[in-house]
Each structure stands twice: as C-alpha cells, then as structure tokens.
Design an enzyme around this catalytic site. Structure first.
Site, PDB file in Angstrom:
ATOM      1  N   ASP A  13       0.779  -1.172   0.071  1.00  0.00           N
ATOM      2  CA  ASP A  13      -0.195  -0.253  -0.007  1.00  0.00           C
ATOM      3  C   ASP A  13       0.847   1.247   0.017  1.00  0.00           C
ATOM      4  O   ASP A  13       0.492   2.208   0.623  1.00  0.00           O
ATOM      5  CB  ASP A  13      -1.042  -0.153   1.091  1.00  0.00           C
ATOM      6  CG  ASP A  13      -1.651  -1.353   1.216  1.00  0.00           C
ATOM      7  OD1 ASP A  13      -2.237  -1.763   0.120  1.00  0.00           O
ATOM      8  OD2 ASP A  13      -2.063  -1.837   2.512  1.00  0.00           O
ATOM      9  N   LYS A  16       2.118   1.960  -5.155  1.00  0.00           N
ATOM     10  CA  LYS A  16       2.965   1.466  -6.122  1.00  0.00           C
ATOM     11  C   LYS A  16       2.322   1.559  -7.757  1.00  0.00           C
ATOM     12  O   LYS A  16       2.888   1.656  -8.701  1.00  0.00           O
ATOM     13  CB  LYS A  16       3.335  -0.262  -5.872  1.00  0.00           C
ATOM     14  CG  LYS A  16       4.217  -0.353  -5.018  1.00  0.00           C
ATOM     15  CD  LYS A  16       4.526  -1.783  -4.745  1.00  0.00           C
ATOM     16  CE  LYS A  16       3.136  -2.766  -4.294  1.00  0.00           C
ATOM     17  NZ  LYS A  16       2.718  -2.299  -2.961  1.00  0.00           N
ATOM     18  N   GLY A  40      -4.105  -4.793  -4.342  1.00  0.00           N
ATOM     19  CA  GLY A  40      -5.099  -3.899  -5.001  1.00  0.00           C
ATOM     20  C   GLY A  40      -4.368  -2.554  -5.261  1.00  0.00           C
ATOM     21  O   GLY A  40      -3.433  -1.993  -4.653  1.00  0.00           O
ATOM     22  N   HIS A  41      -4.407  -2.024  -6.509  1.00  0.00           N
ATOM     23  CA  HIS A  41      -3.906  -0.884  -7.027  1.00  0.00           C
ATOM     24  C   HIS A  41      -4.881   0.318  -7.349  1.00  0.00           C
ATOM     25  O   HIS A  41      -5.933  -0.318  -8.183  1.00  0.00           O
ATOM     26  CB  HIS A  41      -3.269  -1.063  -8.452  1.00  0.00           C
ATOM     27  CG  HIS A  41      -2.010  -1.921  -8.250  1.00  0.00           C
ATOM     28  ND1 HIS A  41      -1.076  -1.672  -7.217  1.00  0.00           N
ATOM     29  CD2 HIS A  41      -1.498  -3.082  -8.999  1.00  0.00           C
ATOM     30  CE1 HIS A  41      -0.210  -2.626  -7.333  1.00  0.00           C
ATOM     31  NE2 HIS A  41      -0.239  -3.417  -8.485  1.00  0.00           N
ATOM     32  N   THR A  42      -5.061   1.237  -6.870  1.00  0.00           N
ATOM     33  CA  THR A  42      -5.694   2.286  -7.637  1.00  0.00           C
ATOM     34  C   THR A  42      -5.082   3.539  -7.968  1.00  0.00           C
ATOM     35  O   THR A  42      -4.051   3.773  -7.920  1.00  0.00           O
ATOM     36  CB  THR A  42      -6.309   3.036  -6.142  1.00  0.00           C
ATOM     37  OG1 THR A  42      -6.818   2.125  -5.279  1.00  0.00           O
ATOM     38  CG2 THR A  42      -7.385   3.870  -6.557  1.00  0.00           C
ATOM     39  N   GLN A 223       2.404  -6.321  -2.701  1.00  0.00           N
ATOM     40  CA  GLN A 223       2.742  -6.189  -1.440  1.00  0.00           C
ATOM     41  C   GLN A 223       3.704  -5.546  -1.052  1.00  0.00           C
ATOM     42  O   GLN A 223       4.032  -4.397  -1.856  1.00  0.00           O
ATOM     43  CB  GLN A 223       2.869  -7.723  -0.910  1.00  0.00           C
ATOM     44  CG  GLN A 223       1.422  -8.693  -0.813  1.00  0.00           C
ATOM     45  CD  GLN A 223       1.038  -9.024  -1.904  1.00  0.00           C
ATOM     46  OE1 GLN A 223       1.885  -9.583  -2.734  1.00  0.00           O
ATOM     47  NE2 GLN A 223      -0.065  -8.832  -2.636  1.00  0.00           N
ATOM     48  N   LYS A 330       2.681  10.167  -1.374  1.00  0.00           N
ATOM     49  CA  LYS A 330       1.798  10.828  -0.428  1.00  0.00           C
ATOM     50  C   LYS A 330       2.610  12.024   0.804  1.00  0.00           C
ATOM     51  O   LYS A 330       2.137  11.741   1.692  1.00  0.00           O
ATOM     52  CB  LYS A 330       1.063   9.564   0.549  1.00  0.00           C
ATOM     53  CG  LYS A 330       0.203   8.735  -0.629  1.00  0.00           C
ATOM     54  CD  LYS A 330      -0.276   7.718   0.212  1.00  0.00           C
ATOM     55  CE  LYS A 330      -1.777   7.865   0.398  1.00  0.00           C
ATOM     56  NZ  LYS A 330      -2.596   6.723   0.768  1.00  0.00           N
TER      57      LYS A 330
HETATM   58  P1  IMP Z   1      -2.438 -12.959   2.179  1.00  0.00           P
HETATM   59  O1  IMP Z   1      -1.400 -12.174   1.104  1.00  0.00           O
HETATM   60  O2  IMP Z   1      -3.829 -12.706   1.656  1.00  0.00           O
HETATM   61  O3  IMP Z   1      -1.838 -14.216   2.439  1.00  0.00           O
HETATM   62  O4  IMP Z   1      -2.198 -12.229   3.663  1.00  0.00           O
HETATM   63  C1  IMP Z   1      -1.022 -12.315   4.395  1.00  0.00           C
HETATM   64  C2  IMP Z   1      -0.691 -10.853   5.054  1.00  0.00           C
HETATM   65  O5  IMP Z   1      -0.204 -10.164   3.959  1.00  0.00           O
HETATM   66  C3  IMP Z   1      -1.898 -10.341   5.630  1.00  0.00           C
HETATM   67  O6  IMP Z   1      -1.440  -9.454   6.763  1.00  0.00           O
HETATM   68  C4  IMP Z   1      -2.588  -9.299   4.371  1.00  0.00           C
HETATM   69  O7  IMP Z   1      -3.166  -8.124   5.125  1.00  0.00           O
HETATM   70  C5  IMP Z   1      -1.266  -8.564   4.151  1.00  0.00           C
HETATM   71  N1  IMP Z   1      -1.438  -8.389   2.580  1.00  0.00           N
HETATM   72  C6  IMP Z   1      -1.665  -9.230   1.610  1.00  0.00           C
HETATM   73  N2  IMP Z   1      -1.582  -8.224   0.298  1.00  0.00           N
HETATM   74  C7  IMP Z   1      -1.467  -7.087   0.732  1.00  0.00           C
HETATM   75  C8  IMP Z   1      -1.240  -5.877  -0.065  1.00  0.00           C
HETATM   76  O8  IMP Z   1      -1.409  -5.805  -1.184  1.00  0.00           O
HETATM   77  N3  IMP Z   1      -1.121  -4.704   0.826  1.00  0.00           N
HETATM   78  C9  IMP Z   1      -1.010  -4.908   2.082  1.00  0.00           C
HETATM   79  N4  IMP Z   1      -0.942  -5.927   2.844  1.00  0.00           N
HETATM   80  C10 IMP Z   1      -1.236  -6.895   2.113  1.00  0.00           C
END
Ligand code: IMP
Length: 424
Positions: A13, A16, A40-42, A223, A330
């Site tokens: 977040d 990117k 998620g990309h906005t 991530q 930001k």
């Molecule tokens: P998973 O990737 O769904 O297995 O989640 C594992 C951890 O990574 C959790 O704490 C999620 O909140 C975090 N996480 C997964 N994808 C993202 C992302 O795109 N942004 C921020 N945190 C993420």
C-alpha cells in the site's frame, strides 16, 4: 535494453500502482511478478478511477503489453471480472499476456484460507482470504494446477481429482466443512479457460525476445518488502516473494537485465493485518494520518494501521532489494502536522539497531529512536515543482534520502498521475 523493477519497501500500500502508471509511458512491457488478487492498485488517470487486483498497472496505456508472469497466482474468475470491467468502462487498454506456468487459485484454496484463519483465532494472520497462501502451498507441494493444465482436459481432470482427494479430507475432517465436488469446478474452469485462451502465452520467451529487441520492461511487485516470505516479518507475511531478486526469476529471464530497482516508499508507514509495526501511532495523530491518507484497504476495505516514517525499514529494504532510487509517495498527507517524528533506529535486546534486527523476537520488542523534524502547514497538492515545496517539506525529503542512503527521484503530492514532482 535493461529492465526496471518497481516494488514496495514497506508493508504494501505504498502507492505502487500510481508510481508504475507514472513511469509506464516509457515502457513497452509491464510485468506483475508475484502475489495475486490480494493486491489492490488504485490508479487515477485522465479522470478515471480504476481499482485493479490482477491486471498489471500499465493497462491504461494502449502501447503497453501487460504480462502476468509465472510467479503470480491467478484466480481466473477475478481476472475475467476485471477485464469485463475494463471493457465496460470504455477504457482503451494495452495488450494482456498470461503465463502458461502461472498457478491457479481454486475454490478450495479460498475456502481453506477462510477456515484456517478462523481456526487460528487470536493467532490469525488476518490474510485477505483470497486463497493466496493455500495456492502457493500447493505450488510448493507440487499439487498445484497451472494455467496450461486447463488446455488438456485429461491432465486437468486428473490433477483436480488428486488435489480434491486431499483437500476434501482436510475440509471435512479437520474443518468440519462440506466436501467439494469436482464436476462443477471442472466445468467452471474449462469455461474460464476458453475465455482466457487469447491471452495465454509463453511469457518468458516473449519478454526475452522483447529485451533482445531493445524494448523496455518494467517488473511490478505487489505487497512489499516487509511482507516477503523470507525477508519480512514472518509469519505475518504473504506467501510470495516481493523482493527485487525474485522479479527476474518469475518473469523468466536472467537477473543481468535488471538495471534499476525503484523502491516505492510512503512518507509514513501503514500495515493491514497482524504483526509488528514499531512506529505505529494509535493516538489522534495516527488517526489523522489514516483519514488524510484514506488508509483503507483496496481489497478488503480494512482500516490500515498507521505510523511514522521508519528509516530502519527503508535501510533494510535498500539492502535486500539493492534499491537504486526511491519514489516517495503521499507527502501531501503530512501537511498540517506541527512536528514530524522519524524513527532513525531501534532499541531492542539491550542494544541499538539502525536496520531491521535479524531476530524476530527482537523486532517484536523494538522501540523506535526518534528524531523530530519541523512540519509545514500549507497544503502542497497544487505544487508543481520540487523547489516550490515548503522548505520544511524539502528538508523532510532530503532527510529521508540521507538517512536511507538512497536518492529520491520522484515525490508524490496527490493521487493523480500529474501530482508527481521530479526531485533529482
Ligand atoms: P495474504 O497475502 O492474503 O495471505 O495475507 C497475508 C498478509 O499480507 C496479511 O497481513 C495481509 O493483510 C497482507 N497483505 C496481502 N496483500 C497485501 C497488499 O496488497 N497490501 C497490504 N497488505 C497485504
């Protein structure tokens, strides 16, 4: 022509999507190299707001070929839904290519992610429950189903049977859930396969030939470094490898092609889900960061935990990724604070650290060593050049640059593509 990696240096977040989108007009390929629809990309560009989970961020440029590489786990229903949405919104999109080797997220992965989290109770990781971890686990256990398997019905049916035999035992006997029937899954996935057929490609070869022909390739991480399976805050991590070293491995070309590694770094930090966040501010200032920064997850809508800039995390990210420069995002969110604390080190285990401690227990107990910088009051969203920023804002950027040991190339002062200032 060399390749560029763009990745997050914190807990995801970092913005990117906007950074990739900003840099993308000079690119020919944008490649997603890990994760799945947990990201998620906005992007806001030309007045359009797009929320993307799987489709690479170069999609808004018709001249770009967007690649979903081998190391991504793909939920085909989500991918097709995104393509439908893009089509319905009349957005002119670039080409899309999906690797034959990418693994599929199956319905039992989603179910297992949900029930496993529920069973963990207070030890839950707070995953996105999209089936990411179970899909990567199957890939490592060599019982995963890949995109190419869908185009050989015999193989697909056999692999599905093997996977379900095991998964149904787990679902029924451990988690007390109903067993899943192969017929419906088989039918649904064959229908997805038909729709995906035009996109499915040997993407490794495509990229290799692109690089050889002098094309620009951008490798887009999802991530962030601190969520990396090896280098992040294990077990509070995702199940893939966001660090730069994995980008070429997933894309299927050699690491010598990578010349630039851009770390996208937010001017403060956020985290969704469980796990350590040493600079977290649970008071009104943290609340204010969250409100000004609209810190709610794009995927799950969850409120993000907020804290002050952590230079230990930046130095760590610079080390494990080999960052060449930073896109600082930001900065506008910090307007209006009297003082801006920056964590310049940790105290843990009776010593001080200027980087992330190697031991997880130490990281859990890390106490920030703060340095305070003066804030600025004016809003900066309309500022058009770095030199026109308030001098305190310029100083903040230069301080992060100095303390992190990596030059800042671009500073983001708002969500729109044009709100990006060249800093060096
Ligand atoms: P998973 O990737 O769904 O297995 O989640 C594992 C951890 O990574 C959790 O704490 C999620 O909140 C975090 N996480 C997964 N994808 C993202 C992302 O795109 N942004 C921020 N945190 C993420």
């Amino acid at each position: 022509m060399p390749a560029t990696v763009v990745l997050g240096t914190q807990w995801g977040d970092e913005g990117k999507g906007k950074a990739v989108d900003y840099l993308a007009d000079r690119m020919d390929f944008v490649v997603r190299y890990q994760g799945g629809n947990n990201a998620g990309h906005t992007i806001i560009a030309e007045g359009r707001l797009l929320k993307l989970n799987l489709v690479p961020s170069g999609v808004l440029y018709p001249h770009i070929t967007n690649v979903i590489a081998d190391g991504v786990v793909v939920d085909p229903r989500i991918l097709l839904g995104e393509l439908d949405e893009l089509e319905a919104s009349d957005v002119q999109i670039g080409e899309l290519r999906l690797s034959l080797n990418a693994h599929l997220i199956m319905p039992y992965h989603r179910e297992l992610d949900k029930v496993a989290e529920r069973f963990l109770g207070k030890n839950a990781l707070n995953t996105t429950r999209r089936g990411i971890g179970p899909a990567y686990a199957d890939r490592a256990a060599r019982v995963g189903i890949r995109v190419q398997d869908l185009y050989d019905e015999k193989i697909f049916s056999a692999k599905l049977e093997v996977a379900l035999k095991d998964k149904n035992q787990i679902l029924a006997k451990i988690y007390n859930r109903l067993a899943m029937q192969p017929e419906q899954i088989f039918e649904d996935y064959l229908a997805f396969a038909e729709r995906l057929r035009p996109y499915v490609t040997d993407t490794s070869k495509l990229l290799y030939e692109g690089l050889a022909a002098g094309k620009h390739v951008m490798l887009e991480g999802a991530q962030g470094t601190m969520l990396d399976l090896d280098h992040g805050t294990y077990p509070f991590v995702t199940s893939s490898t966001p660090v730069a070293g994995y980008a070429a491995a997933s894309a299927g070309f050699g690491p010598r092609d990578i010349e630039r590694v851009i770390g996208v770094t937010k001017a403060y930090v956020t985290r969704v889900g469980s796990g350590p966040l040493p600079t977290e501010d649970i008071g009104p200032a943290g609340e204010r960061l969250g409100e000004r920064g609209h810190e709610f997850g794009t995927v799950t809508g969850r409120k993000r935990r907020c804290g002050w800039f952590d230079a230990c995390v930046l130095r760590f990210a610079a080390r494990v990724n080999g960052l060449t420069d930073i896109v600082l995002t930001k900065l506008d969110v910090l307007s209006g604070f009297e003082k801006l604390p920056v964590c310049v080190g940790y105290r843990a285990g009776g010593q001080t650290w200027d980087d992330v401690p190697p031991n997880q227990t130490l990281f859990h107990e890390a106490e920030p060593v703060w340095e305070e910088l003066p804030g600025w009051q004016d809003e900066i969203r309309e500022v058009e050049s770095f030199d026109d920023l308030p001098k305190e804002a310029q100083r903040y950027v230069r301080f992060l640059e100095e303390i992190g040991g990596v030059p800042v190339s671009i500073v983001g002062v708002g969500p729109v593509r044009e709100q990006s200032l060249v800093a060096s």
